[in-house]
Design an enzyme around this catalytic site. Structure first.
Site, PDB file in Angstrom:
ATOM      1  N   THR A  77       7.204   0.026  -8.038  1.00  0.00           N
ATOM      2  CA  THR A  77       8.235   0.789  -7.329  1.00  0.00           C
ATOM      3  C   THR A  77       9.638   0.177  -7.436  1.00  0.00           C
ATOM      4  O   THR A  77      10.557   0.627  -6.747  1.00  0.00           O
ATOM      5  CB  THR A  77       7.857   0.936  -5.828  1.00  0.00           C
ATOM      6  OG1 THR A  77       7.600  -0.360  -5.292  1.00  0.00           O
ATOM      7  CG2 THR A  77       6.652   1.829  -5.634  1.00  0.00           C
ATOM      8  N   ASP A  84       9.962  12.071  -5.950  1.00  0.00           N
ATOM      9  CA  ASP A  84      11.116  12.960  -6.187  1.00  0.00           C
ATOM     10  C   ASP A  84      11.859  12.562  -7.473  1.00  0.00           C
ATOM     11  O   ASP A  84      12.583  13.366  -8.048  1.00  0.00           O
ATOM     12  CB  ASP A  84      12.077  12.885  -4.993  1.00  0.00           C
ATOM     13  CG  ASP A  84      12.449  11.456  -4.621  1.00  0.00           C
ATOM     14  OD1 ASP A  84      11.561  10.593  -4.600  1.00  0.00           O
ATOM     15  OD2 ASP A  84      13.638  11.190  -4.347  1.00  0.00           O
ATOM     16  N   VAL A 104       2.644   2.594   2.116  1.00  0.00           N
ATOM     17  CA  VAL A 104       1.707   3.699   2.357  1.00  0.00           C
ATOM     18  C   VAL A 104       0.280   3.167   2.456  1.00  0.00           C
ATOM     19  O   VAL A 104      -0.497   3.582   3.328  1.00  0.00           O
ATOM     20  CB  VAL A 104       1.837   4.766   1.238  1.00  0.00           C
ATOM     21  CG1 VAL A 104       0.819   5.878   1.434  1.00  0.00           C
ATOM     22  CG2 VAL A 104       3.253   5.346   1.225  1.00  0.00           C
ATOM     23  N   ALA A 153       1.622   1.075  -6.905  1.00  0.00           N
ATOM     24  CA  ALA A 153       2.602   1.571  -7.880  1.00  0.00           C
ATOM     25  C   ALA A 153       3.618   0.483  -8.177  1.00  0.00           C
ATOM     26  O   ALA A 153       3.808  -0.447  -7.390  1.00  0.00           O
ATOM     27  CB  ALA A 153       3.326   2.801  -7.334  1.00  0.00           C
ATOM     28  N   GLY A 212       0.796  -2.068   0.447  1.00  0.00           N
ATOM     29  CA  GLY A 212       2.103  -1.443   0.306  1.00  0.00           C
ATOM     30  C   GLY A 212       2.447  -0.651   1.570  1.00  0.00           C
ATOM     31  O   GLY A 212       1.658  -0.605   2.520  1.00  0.00           O
ATOM     32  N   TYR A 218       0.061   9.453  -5.468  1.00  0.00           N
ATOM     33  CA  TYR A 218       1.372   9.763  -4.885  1.00  0.00           C
ATOM     34  C   TYR A 218       2.418   9.860  -5.991  1.00  0.00           C
ATOM     35  O   TYR A 218       2.518   8.983  -6.851  1.00  0.00           O
ATOM     36  CB  TYR A 218       1.765   8.697  -3.851  1.00  0.00           C
ATOM     37  CG  TYR A 218       0.754   8.669  -2.735  1.00  0.00           C
ATOM     38  CD1 TYR A 218       0.839   9.572  -1.678  1.00  0.00           C
ATOM     39  CD2 TYR A 218      -0.352   7.820  -2.797  1.00  0.00           C
ATOM     40  CE1 TYR A 218      -0.143   9.596  -0.690  1.00  0.00           C
ATOM     41  CE2 TYR A 218      -1.332   7.842  -1.821  1.00  0.00           C
ATOM     42  CZ  TYR A 218      -1.224   8.733  -0.774  1.00  0.00           C
ATOM     43  OH  TYR A 218      -2.197   8.775   0.193  1.00  0.00           O
ATOM     44  N   ASP A 269      -6.298  -4.852  -9.463  1.00  0.00           N
ATOM     45  CA  ASP A 269      -5.072  -5.029 -10.253  1.00  0.00           C
ATOM     46  C   ASP A 269      -4.937  -3.881 -11.247  1.00  0.00           C
ATOM     47  O   ASP A 269      -5.757  -3.730 -12.159  1.00  0.00           O
ATOM     48  CB  ASP A 269      -5.141  -6.381 -10.986  1.00  0.00           C
ATOM     49  CG  ASP A 269      -3.871  -6.658 -11.780  1.00  0.00           C
ATOM     50  OD1 ASP A 269      -2.989  -5.774 -11.855  1.00  0.00           O
ATOM     51  OD2 ASP A 269      -3.775  -7.763 -12.330  1.00  0.00           O
ATOM     52  N   LYS A 303       6.273   7.686 -13.507  1.00  0.00           N
ATOM     53  CA  LYS A 303       5.600   8.428 -12.425  1.00  0.00           C
ATOM     54  C   LYS A 303       5.148   9.797 -12.925  1.00  0.00           C
ATOM     55  O   LYS A 303       4.046  10.249 -12.601  1.00  0.00           O
ATOM     56  CB  LYS A 303       6.530   8.584 -11.213  1.00  0.00           C
ATOM     57  CG  LYS A 303       6.809   7.304 -10.449  1.00  0.00           C
ATOM     58  CD  LYS A 303       5.563   6.670  -9.828  1.00  0.00           C
ATOM     59  CE  LYS A 303       4.952   7.497  -8.734  1.00  0.00           C
ATOM     60  NZ  LYS A 303       3.747   6.828  -8.159  1.00  0.00           N
ATOM     61  N   TYR A 339      11.427   4.550 -14.301  1.00  0.00           N
ATOM     62  CA  TYR A 339      10.476   4.710 -13.189  1.00  0.00           C
ATOM     63  C   TYR A 339      10.029   6.170 -13.081  1.00  0.00           C
ATOM     64  O   TYR A 339       8.831   6.462 -12.994  1.00  0.00           O
ATOM     65  CB  TYR A 339      11.139   4.249 -11.884  1.00  0.00           C
ATOM     66  CG  TYR A 339      10.368   4.618 -10.631  1.00  0.00           C
ATOM     67  CD1 TYR A 339       9.229   3.907 -10.261  1.00  0.00           C
ATOM     68  CD2 TYR A 339      10.778   5.673  -9.817  1.00  0.00           C
ATOM     69  CE1 TYR A 339       8.523   4.250  -9.112  1.00  0.00           C
ATOM     70  CE2 TYR A 339      10.087   6.014  -8.667  1.00  0.00           C
ATOM     71  CZ  TYR A 339       8.954   5.303  -8.317  1.00  0.00           C
ATOM     72  OH  TYR A 339       8.256   5.636  -7.182  1.00  0.00           O
TER      73      TYR A 339
HETATM   74  P1  NDP Z   1       5.267  -0.156  -2.106  1.00  0.00           P
HETATM   75  O1  NDP Z   1       6.181  -0.734  -3.118  1.00  0.00           O
HETATM   76  O2  NDP Z   1       5.480  -0.413  -0.663  1.00  0.00           O
HETATM   77  O3  NDP Z   1       3.762  -0.574  -2.437  1.00  0.00           O
HETATM   78  C1  NDP Z   1       3.282  -0.570  -3.730  1.00  0.00           C
HETATM   79  C2  NDP Z   1       2.025  -1.396  -3.740  1.00  0.00           C
HETATM   80  O4  NDP Z   1       1.549  -1.421  -5.089  1.00  0.00           O
HETATM   81  C3  NDP Z   1       2.261  -2.868  -3.315  1.00  0.00           C
HETATM   82  O5  NDP Z   1       1.265  -3.230  -2.384  1.00  0.00           O
HETATM   83  C4  NDP Z   1       2.086  -3.627  -4.609  1.00  0.00           C
HETATM   84  O6  NDP Z   1       1.462  -4.861  -4.439  1.00  0.00           O
HETATM   85  C5  NDP Z   1       1.122  -2.717  -5.346  1.00  0.00           C
HETATM   86  N1  NDP Z   1       1.119  -3.029  -6.764  1.00  0.00           N
HETATM   87  C6  NDP Z   1       2.162  -3.194  -7.603  1.00  0.00           C
HETATM   88  N2  NDP Z   1       1.715  -3.540  -8.809  1.00  0.00           N
HETATM   89  C7  NDP Z   1       0.365  -3.614  -8.723  1.00  0.00           C
HETATM   90  C8  NDP Z   1      -0.671  -3.932  -9.611  1.00  0.00           C
HETATM   91  N3  NDP Z   1      -0.440  -4.312 -10.880  1.00  0.00           N
HETATM   92  N4  NDP Z   1      -1.955  -3.883  -9.177  1.00  0.00           N
HETATM   93  C9  NDP Z   1      -2.227  -3.556  -7.899  1.00  0.00           C
HETATM   94  N5  NDP Z   1      -1.289  -3.261  -6.999  1.00  0.00           N
HETATM   95  C10 NDP Z   1      -0.009  -3.287  -7.408  1.00  0.00           C
HETATM   96  O7  NDP Z   1       5.232   1.414  -2.408  1.00  0.00           O
HETATM   97  P2  NDP Z   1       5.121   2.618  -1.374  1.00  0.00           P
HETATM   98  O8  NDP Z   1       3.995   2.394  -0.444  1.00  0.00           O
HETATM   99  O9  NDP Z   1       6.468   2.901  -0.843  1.00  0.00           O
HETATM  100  O10 NDP Z   1       4.760   3.793  -2.393  1.00  0.00           O
HETATM  101  C11 NDP Z   1       3.487   4.440  -2.383  1.00  0.00           C
HETATM  102  C12 NDP Z   1       3.538   5.555  -3.412  1.00  0.00           C
HETATM  103  O11 NDP Z   1       4.568   6.490  -3.079  1.00  0.00           O
HETATM  104  C13 NDP Z   1       3.834   5.096  -4.835  1.00  0.00           C
HETATM  105  O12 NDP Z   1       3.069   5.850  -5.728  1.00  0.00           O
HETATM  106  C14 NDP Z   1       5.304   5.410  -5.020  1.00  0.00           C
HETATM  107  O13 NDP Z   1       5.636   5.621  -6.376  1.00  0.00           O
HETATM  108  C15 NDP Z   1       5.409   6.694  -4.207  1.00  0.00           C
HETATM  109  N6  NDP Z   1       6.757   6.969  -3.733  1.00  0.00           N
HETATM  110  C16 NDP Z   1       7.464   6.014  -3.050  1.00  0.00           C
HETATM  111  C17 NDP Z   1       8.740   6.270  -2.608  1.00  0.00           C
HETATM  112  C18 NDP Z   1       9.535   5.234  -1.879  1.00  0.00           C
HETATM  113  O14 NDP Z   1      10.679   5.546  -1.481  1.00  0.00           O
HETATM  114  N7  NDP Z   1       9.015   4.031  -1.653  1.00  0.00           N
HETATM  115  C19 NDP Z   1       9.373   7.598  -2.820  1.00  0.00           C
HETATM  116  C20 NDP Z   1       8.533   8.531  -3.516  1.00  0.00           C
HETATM  117  C21 NDP Z   1       7.271   8.226  -3.939  1.00  0.00           C
HETATM  118  P3  NDP Z   1       2.268  -6.240  -4.467  1.00  0.00           P
HETATM  119  O15 NDP Z   1       2.760  -6.372  -3.058  1.00  0.00           O
HETATM  120  O16 NDP Z   1       1.217  -7.237  -4.853  1.00  0.00           O
HETATM  121  O17 NDP Z   1       3.363  -6.083  -5.457  1.00  0.00           O
END
Ligand code: NDP
Length: 304
Positions: free
Chosen positions: A69, A109, A12, A67, A10, A106, A43, A136, A132
């Site tokens: 997201t 907001d 982060v 997450a 993801g 993580y 997973d 969270k 969502y």
């Molecule tokens: P991303 O959507 O970029 O990454 C989320 C990751 O979670 C992806 O790699 C996804 O994998 C993985 N994922 C989803 N479902 C599963 C699953 N069942 N098992 C394993 N992995 C899974 O999120 P961010 O990096 O942006 O977010 C990081 C954190 O920050 C999260 O907790 C988010 O809630 C929080 N956050 C994010 C914000 C934003 O604006 N993005 C704002 C505030 C907080 P796959 O590619 O396979 O789907």
């Protein structure tokens, strides 16, 4: 130190693969077990697999960057969002409590309702507007039950990997002369790289001072609207030589009522990050600085 990183691809998670490496051995997992070392399950929808992974890896630290997201889709799929954002963190927290591992998680907001114009503090009562946000919040509460935890609550994340607001804006500005962007939602764009660096810094300090554990707001400093964010982005991108049809003055401010979304978004996403800065001796740089670095990175590799 052995660190188990979940959600390593993801926004982060990708940056954490880099930043955590200075702390010890990082076992970085993604959802698809066939891509993971020793077929370990990463997973978050597979509770027994997750427990088995933690038992086999025996990490000192579990960093959960995975997450659900998809904020709008979560309204139609609240059970999926709850599984990934609430139930899986609860499993992680329970396993960590048994093994003595430290958990990093993580938050968002979106746990707040966005009322008022003051920055939210860690002690403010959450009141999410969306499925969502509710999922969270439930995840935060579960992780907080693990005695050794760090929860970083952030906003408006963008990284060099994956889709995000600035990438969408750059594409649209290459296609169109003029754009309308919401000007009544406020927050701080926060780079995934900053979050990852802060995570590593905090873990380093927590190893010496476990009393620092807890929930912290963590975003770049300053405040803007999505409209101001787009204008700043176009100004910086043009200075770097991007051929954009839309100029900053052709970004038109519009109210969020012009862009109804399936899930309601908070209008005020300002986060008061003074607790993090004071307790960990950190300075959060202005959001514009992270944007400059991001633009330079993607300008070198535009299709990443
Ligand atoms: P991303 O959507 O970029 O990454 C989320 C990751 O979670 C992806 O790699 C996804 O994998 C993985 N994922 C989803 N479902 C599963 C699953 N069942 N098992 C394993 N992995 C899974 O999120 P961010 O990096 O942006 O977010 C990081 C954190 O920050 C999260 O907790 C988010 O809630 C929080 N956050 C994010 C914000 C934003 O604006 N993005 C704002 C505030 C907080 P796959 O590619 O396979 O789907």
């Amino acid at each position: 130190m052995k660190l188990l990183l979940l959600g390593c691809n993801g926004q982060v998670g990708w940056e954490l693969q880099r930043s955590l490496a200075v702390l010890g051995d990082v076992v970085a997992l993604q959802r698809d077990a066939s891509c993971n070392p020793q077929g370990l399950s990463g997973d978050l929808g597979d509770t027994p697999g997750l427990e088995d992974t933690i038992t086999r890896v025996q990490p000192d630290v579990i960093v959960n960057a995975a997450a659900y997201t998809a904020v709008d889709r979560a309204e139609a799929e609240p059970d999926d969002s709850h599984q990934i954002n609430a139930l899986a963190p609860a499993v992680i927290a329970r396993s960590a409590t048994k093994t003595g591992a430290f958990v990093v998680h993580y938050s968002s907001d979106y746990v707040f309702d966005g009322g008022g114009d003051q920055p939210w503090q860690e002690t403010d009562a959450p009141s999410p507007l969306s499925a969502y946000g509710r999922s969270k919040l439930a995840g935060d509460e579960a992780v907080a039950r693990c005695p050794r935890h760090l929860i970083l609550r952030t906003s408006w994340v963008y990284g060099v990997r994956g889709g995000n607001f600035p990438r969408t804006m750059l594409r649209l500005a290459q296609e169109r002369d003029q754009l309308s962007v919401v000007s009544d939602q406020w927050g701080a764009p926060t780079s995934a790289a900053l979050l990852a660096d802060i995570t590593a810094h905090c873990l380093h300090q927590l190893a010496r001072n476990p009393a620092l554990a807890g929930l912290y707001h963590c975003a770049a400093s300053g405040t803007t609207s999505w409209h101001g964010y787009a204008q700043q982005l176009f100004q910086q991108a043009r200075a770097l030589g991007w051929a954009l049809r839309a100029t900053p003055d052709k970004v038109l401010p519009v109210s969020s009522s012009h862009y109804p979304t399936v899930a309601r978004r908070p209008a005020n996403s300002r986060l008061d990050c003074s607790r993090l800065q004071t307790r960990f001796g950190l300075r959060l740089p202005p959001w514009q600085q992270g944007l400059t670095h991001w633009l330079q990175s993607i300008s070198e590799s535009p299709s990443a």
